[in-house]
Design an enzyme around this catalytic site. Structure first.
Site, PDB file in Angstrom:
ATOM      1  N   LYS A   1      -1.993  -1.609  -3.972  1.00 42.20           N
ATOM      2  CA  LYS A   1      -2.874  -0.443  -3.949  1.00 42.20           C
ATOM      3  C   LYS A   1      -2.066   0.833  -3.957  1.00 42.20           C
ATOM      4  CE  LYS A   1      -6.092   1.727  -0.849  1.00 42.20           C
ATOM      5  NZ  LYS A   1      -6.524   1.841   0.494  1.00 42.20           N
TER       6      LYS A   1
ATOM      7  N   LYS B   1       0.860  -1.182   0.000  1.00 41.23           N
ATOM      8  CA  LYS B   1       0.000   0.000   0.000  1.00 41.23           C
ATOM      9  C   LYS B   1       0.896   1.231   0.000  1.00 41.23           C
ATOM     10  CE  LYS B   1      -3.715   2.383   2.387  1.00 41.23           C
ATOM     11  NZ  LYS B   1      -4.689   2.355   3.470  1.00 41.23           N
TER      12      LYS B   1
HETATM   13  C1  PBG Z   1      -7.467   3.197   5.138  1.00 39.45           C
HETATM   14  C2  PBG Z   1      -7.784   3.193   3.693  1.00 39.45           C
HETATM   15  C3  PBG Z   1      -7.582   4.224   2.778  1.00 39.45           C
HETATM   16  C4  PBG Z   1      -8.078   3.765   1.551  1.00 39.45           C
HETATM   17  C5  PBG Z   1      -8.569   2.491   1.770  1.00 39.45           C
HETATM   18  N1  PBG Z   1      -8.356   2.144   3.089  1.00 39.45           N
HETATM   19  C6  PBG Z   1      -7.094   5.596   2.992  1.00 39.45           C
HETATM   20  C7  PBG Z   1      -5.674   5.907   3.194  1.00 39.45           C
HETATM   21  O1  PBG Z   1      -4.818   5.033   3.380  1.00 39.45           O
HETATM   22  O2  PBG Z   1      -5.382   7.091   3.217  1.00 39.45           O
HETATM   23  C8  PBG Z   1      -8.050   4.528   0.265  1.00 39.45           C
HETATM   24  C9  PBG Z   1      -9.027   4.051  -0.750  1.00 39.45           C
HETATM   25  C10 PBG Z   1      -9.225   4.977  -1.879  1.00 39.45           C
HETATM   26  O3  PBG Z   1      -8.527   5.990  -2.049  1.00 39.45           O
HETATM   27  O4  PBG Z   1     -10.139   4.686  -2.663  1.00 39.45           O
HETATM   28  N2  PBG Z   1      -8.649   3.078   5.919  1.00 39.45           N
END
Ligand code: PBG
Length: 324
Positions: A245, A193
């Protein structure tokens, strides 16, 4: 002899047969935002996406089922936030109420999964709890994740989307689930991520209070090797599925993880990927439907087995249409 690859592109029937990748609606998951407010709220930066009151789940689950998608990923927008994210562990918190309701409504072929992270629940907006110096405290956050995992499992979540990027979180959550008999609750590890600008609209979607950034825990966009290492660590810690992601700017990482992973590899087409295409389409600069399907196809082509997408239901409907 002439070599004529165009033969396989000459007409629609052969083009269709020659496609190496087909999107199967059953491999799409829809992220859903649930709010405590009584009315649905449009998310300004994500036209077409809403924060929904729990009552809307009935219609969402029905649409999800008739479109043939594989599941929902629930995010909650709590009315109350504090330093430790107490609503994340309160069984009556909005996330867990929404999960219970979604499970009641969903038949067995729709997966109900939930986000496991503190950012929607903390008043500072970070994914974990802070130490005295104001830094995100890894081990204290993991303790909190254990409690949240248990609350989510008790509410009926079938898969936990572990998205906080704390070290050791997957092993700890697996241990907590096993200890309490939740052996069938799966872990979807958001392994690679990245600290991405493409989450911008999501912060709007969950009314994020974050100031600053998440670069002390999410990955540097420059780092491919580190993404692979994180995926391997999560597999070793017991992740059932690993995820990359965002998707579209990280297709190389996705490709690499898909090549070595012994567990399924999923990808998240994030909010910014959605908003960019929506904005360009709204301006008439891009054809919406074909851009969406092309973006999704590229993610599957790179090796994703399942994709989380805000277009999940609409894309599934288009694919059903095309297959008729
Ligand atoms: C954390 C989380 C995020 C997203 C999914 N889970 C936000 C982040 O890490 O800032 C982002 C998903 C998206 O941008 O569609 N709860």
């Amino acid at each position: 002899m002439d070599i004529r690859p165009r033969r396989l592109r000459a007409h629609p029937a052969i083009r269709r047969l020659n496609a190496e990748v087909h999107i199967d609606p059953a491999t799409l998951i829809l992220p859903v935002f649930v709010t405590e407010r009584s009315e649905a709220q449009p998310i300004e930066s994500m036209p077409g996406v809403w924060q929904h009151p729990i009552e809307d789940l009935e219609q969402i689950v029905a649409e999800a089922q008739s479109s043939g998608i594989g599941g929902l990923m629930i995010f909650a927008v709590p009315a109350h936030r504090d330093a430790t994210g107490s609503q994340a562990v309160d069984p009556e918190g909005i996330l867990h109420r929404a999960t219970r309701r979604a499970r009641e409504l969903a038949a067995d072929n729709l997966l109900i999964s939930t986000d496991l992270c503190l950012d929607e629940f903390t008043d500072h907006g970070h994914c974990g709890v802070l130490d005295e110096a104001g830094n995100v405290d890894n081990d204290a956050s993991v303790e909190r994740y254990r409690q949240m995992a248990l609350a989510s499992a008790r509410a009926g979540s079938q898969m936990l989307g572990v998205s906080g990027m704390m070290d050791g979180q997957v092993a700890a959550i697996r241990d907590e689930l096993e200890t309490h008999g939740f052996v069938d609750v799966a872990i979807l590890a958001y392994s690679a991520k990245y600290a991405s600008s493409f989450y911008g609209p999501f912060r709007d979607a969950v009314d994020s209070t974050l100031t600053g950034d998440r670069r002390s825990y999410q990955l540097n966009p420059a780092n491919r090797r580190e993404g692979l290492r994180e995926a391997q660590l999560d597999i070793d810690e017991g992740a059932d599925v690993v995820m990359v992601k965002p998707a579209m700017s990280y297709l190389d990482v996705l490709r690499d993880v898909a090549q070595f992973s012994e567990v399924p590899v999923w990808a998240y087409q994030v909010s910014g990927e959605y908003s960019m295409i929506e904005a360009a389409a709204a301006s008439g600069w891009i054809d919406r439907r074909s851009a969406v399907l092309e973006a999704l196809t590229s993610i599957y082509r790179a090796g994703a087995q399942v994709v989380l997408s805000y277009w999940a239901i609409e894309a599934a409907t288009w694919i059903q249409e095309e297959n008729r």
